[in-house]
Motif scaffolding. Structure first.
Motif: not given
Length: 215
Positions: A199-207
């Motif tokens: 929780v709190g992590d920033k994620v990049t779509g697909v990557a």
């Protein structure tokens, strides 16, 4: 990277909005130049909202990749309301500055699809998963693992777009939908899956890899 990515740079869903924002900006610049700054700020915002860049797709066989850009707001064991089972839930919240194009989290066949009309509360809240407008896909991998992938509308989101139907086969990273102006995507995975985010992590779509399925 998929060189045949169908909607490079700017999503087709945004073309009418981008054109409208451009017209407004030009008209303001011509007739009300002291307000033109507002028009061009609007234009830049609309362009960035509908950006849809192609990205490299992780090829790890058991990887569950992020279906959207955003921030992780849920990683927990809970009930999957669509398949009536206990599951590992991972939710990605998208604000208005994230890419809102939705991609398949893995290679799978669509076993079923459900659409539920609903409210438009803040998508960052847990109750959005059950109260907001949403579109769910039941996905099944080649080795029989079931995943539920749910598009959820947000506070200002007013349209969920999904371009696939029951029986279709998706490839990881394949574009299947879009949500306009703020939203979230919920994934319900088998309990044996290992989360790779918190929780709190920033994620990049697909990557970004959200979890790994058991072999």
């Amino acid at each position: 990277m998929n060189n045949t990515y169908p909607h490079p740079i700017l999503a087709r869903e945004g073309w009418p909005f981008i054109a409208l924002a451009l017209v407004i900006s030009v008209l303001l610049s011509w007739f009300l130049p002291w307000f033109s700054f507002i028009g061009w700020v609007l234009f830049v915002f609309v362009v960035q909202f509908f950006r849809d860049p192609a990205r490299p797709v992780p090829q790890q066989a058991n990887a569950v990749i992020s279906p959207a850009d955003g921030r992780i707001v849920v990683v927990e064991e809970t009930d999957d309301p669509y398949l009536n089972r206990r599951a590992l839930k991972i939710s990605v919240f998208m604000n208005v500055f994230n890419v809102h194009s939705n991609k398949s989290p893995l290679d799978a066949e669509i076993i079923d699809r459900w659409y539920n009309p609903g409210a438009f509360v803040n998508a960052a809240l847990d109750k959005a998963s059950t109260e907001n407008e949403r579109n769910a896909l039941h996905l099944r991998t080649a080795n029989g693992q079931d995943i539920t992938c749910v598009q959820v509308a947000g506070l200002v989101a007013r349209r969920i777009l999904c371009y696939v139907e029951k029986g279709a086969k998706l490839h990881r990273g394949q574009r299947y939908g879009f949500i306009r102006f703020g939203s979230r995507v919920d994934l319900y995975l088998p309990l044996s899956a290992k989360p790779k985010v918190a929780v709190g992590d920033k994620v990049t779509g697909v990557a970004t890899i959200l979890a790994e399925l058991a072999d």
